[in-house]
Design a protein around this motif. Structure first.
Motif, short mmCIF file in Angstrom:
data_model
loop_
_atom_site.label_atom_id
_atom_site.label_comp_id
_atom_site.label_asym_id
_atom_site.label_seq_id
_atom_site.Cartn_x
_atom_site.Cartn_y
_atom_site.Cartn_z
N LYS A 83 0.81 -1.21 0.00
CA LYS A 83 0.00 0.00 0.00
C LYS A 83 0.85 1.27 0.00
O LYS A 83 0.31 2.37 -0.09
N LYS A 84 2.15 1.12 0.14
CA LYS A 84 3.02 2.29 0.20
C LYS A 84 2.91 3.12 -1.08
O LYS A 84 2.83 2.59 -2.18
N THR A 85 2.94 4.42 -0.91
CA THR A 85 2.86 5.32 -2.04
C THR A 85 4.13 5.26 -2.88
O THR A 85 5.24 5.26 -2.34
N VAL A 86 3.96 5.17 -4.20
CA VAL A 86 5.07 5.43 -5.12
C VAL A 86 4.91 6.88 -5.54
O VAL A 86 3.96 7.25 -6.22
N PHE A 87 5.84 7.73 -5.07
CA PHE A 87 5.71 9.15 -5.31
C PHE A 87 6.03 9.48 -6.77
O PHE A 87 7.06 9.07 -7.30
N THR A 88 5.14 10.22 -7.40
CA THR A 88 5.30 10.63 -8.80
C THR A 88 5.13 12.15 -8.87
O THR A 88 4.65 12.78 -7.91
N PRO A 89 5.49 12.76 -10.00
CA PRO A 89 5.25 14.21 -10.14
C PRO A 89 3.78 14.60 -10.00
O PRO A 89 3.46 15.75 -9.73
N GLU A 90 2.88 13.63 -10.18
CA GLU A 90 1.44 13.91 -10.06
C GLU A 90 0.89 13.62 -8.66
O GLU A 90 -0.29 13.90 -8.38
N THR A 91 1.70 13.05 -7.78
CA THR A 91 1.23 12.67 -6.45
C THR A 91 0.79 13.89 -5.65
O THR A 91 1.53 14.87 -5.53
N GLU A 92 -0.42 13.80 -5.09
CA GLU A 92 -0.90 14.84 -4.18
C GLU A 92 -0.57 14.41 -2.76
O GLU A 92 -1.24 13.55 -2.19
N PHE A 93 0.48 14.97 -2.20
CA PHE A 93 0.88 14.59 -0.84
C PHE A 93 1.28 15.84 -0.09
O PHE A 93 2.04 16.67 -0.60
N ARG A 94 0.78 15.94 1.15
CA ARG A 94 1.19 17.07 1.97
C ARG A 94 1.34 16.65 3.43
O ARG A 94 0.68 15.72 3.90
N LEU A 103 10.09 17.20 -8.99
CA LEU A 103 10.47 17.78 -10.29
C LEU A 103 11.75 17.12 -10.81
O LEU A 103 12.67 16.85 -10.05
N PRO A 104 11.85 16.91 -12.16
CA PRO A 104 13.10 16.42 -12.74
C PRO A 104 14.09 17.57 -12.92
O PRO A 104 13.70 18.73 -13.05
N HIS A 105 15.39 17.25 -12.90
CA HIS A 105 16.40 18.26 -13.22
C HIS A 105 17.61 17.56 -13.85
O HIS A 105 17.75 16.33 -13.77
N PRO A 106 18.50 18.32 -14.50
CA PRO A 106 19.60 17.71 -15.25
C PRO A 106 20.77 17.24 -14.39
O PRO A 106 21.69 16.59 -14.91
N LEU A 107 20.79 17.56 -13.10
CA LEU A 107 21.92 17.18 -12.25
C LEU A 107 21.89 15.68 -11.96
O LEU A 107 20.84 15.04 -12.02
N PRO A 108 23.05 15.08 -11.60
CA PRO A 108 23.12 13.62 -11.42
C PRO A 108 22.65 13.13 -10.05
O PRO A 108 22.66 11.93 -9.79
N GLN A 109 22.26 14.04 -9.14
CA GLN A 109 21.83 13.61 -7.82
C GLN A 109 20.56 14.35 -7.41
O GLN A 109 20.23 15.39 -7.97
N CYS A 110 19.88 13.79 -6.42
CA CYS A 110 18.66 14.42 -5.89
C CYS A 110 19.02 15.61 -5.01
O CYS A 110 20.11 15.68 -4.44
N VAL A 121 11.39 18.59 -4.25
CA VAL A 121 12.36 17.50 -4.40
C VAL A 121 12.66 17.36 -5.88
O VAL A 121 11.76 17.13 -6.69
N TRP A 122 13.95 17.55 -6.23
CA TRP A 122 14.38 17.38 -7.61
C TRP A 122 15.10 16.03 -7.75
O TRP A 122 15.88 15.65 -6.88
N TYR A 123 14.84 15.34 -8.84
CA TYR A 123 15.49 14.05 -9.10
C TYR A 123 16.12 14.07 -10.49
O TYR A 123 15.67 14.82 -11.38
#
Length: 250
Positions: A83-94, A103-110, A121-123
């Protein structure tokens, strides 16, 4: 910050064995235990505590005797984990005070940042957000946020209710406990779980009132429930609502 999981080495004296139809079982010697005891906790698997007088053979026989019970609880935990959430860019979580934005970004780390009520949170865009390292990072960022919120909010909420209902306590400690929303020690130190910041406000308040009631009534006897009902309005009903939430299931 990028997390990489490593298998933890067994503690000294702990024996790990593969038991047919159950899987890995940890046998843990104890100098204080009086009986062989089995515990099954999320992420920790099956642990068997051995008192000094018990042999490994006796402990294994006990595990076999309780095999059906163990399998039932392992299956139940696997369902909960599913039941654990898989967090996505569309996930509504607060959390109580922050909205998650992935959000995605071009860097190699989060990386992550808190600003104006948003947990950013950038990935790395070249890695799927479903990757376990990305999901682990998101959870750690959320728990960091929960801890900050809890330290700012919970102690003053405890103080407010203590003044309102005439309770006395020593101090409030914020923990990331695995099994309890809160606890109260024999000396009236109150421990509260940072995950309270994920609960609806009325259930967060209920846990606080529950622990404050324990400063007067140390057990869960009739007097405890009468007191808690008096200050919460519906102790049994609120307790039932709380059982619908899981500490580490988002």
């Amino acid at each position: 910050m990028e997390s990489k999981k490593r298998a933890a080495a067994p503690k000294q004296g702990v024996l790990e064995k593969e038991i047919e139809n159950i899987g890995k079982v940890q046998f843990v010697p104890s100098a204080t235990a009086k009986y062989v005891r089995i515990s099954i906790r999320p992420g920790q698997g099956v642990k068997v505590t051995l008192p000094k007088r018990a042999s490994l053979a006796q402990a294994e026989a006990f595990v076999q005797e309780k095999a059906a019970w163990i399998r039932k609880h392992l299956h139940s935990q696997q369902q909960e984990q599913g039941k654990k959430t898989v967090f996505t860019p569309e996930t509504e979580f607060r959390t109580r005070f922050h909205q998650l934005l992935l959000l995605p970004h071009p860097l190699p780390q989060c990386k992550s940042r808190l600003k104006d009520g948003v947990l950013y949170v950038w990935y790395p865009e070249q890695i799927s957000y479903e990757h376990s390292d990305i999901q682990d990072y998101i959870v750690k960022a959320i728990e960091y946020t929960l801890r900050l919120e809890a330290k700012q909010y919970l102690p003053q909420r405890v103080a407010q209710f203590a003044r309102q209902f005439g309770f006395s306590y020593q101090q409030v400690t914020i923990k990331n406990a695995k099994t309890r929303w809160g606890s109260c020690s024999a000396t009236n130190n109150i421990n509260l779980n940072l995950h309270l910041m994920r609960l609806p406000a009325h259930l967060c308040d209920y846990v606080i009132l529950h622990e404050l009631a324990h400063t007067v009534e140390k057990n869960h006897g009739p007097r405890f429930w009468a007191l808690l009902d008096q200050i919460s309005g519906d102790a049994r009903g609120l307790d039932k609502q709380l059982k619908a939430y899981r500490l580490h299931i988002y």
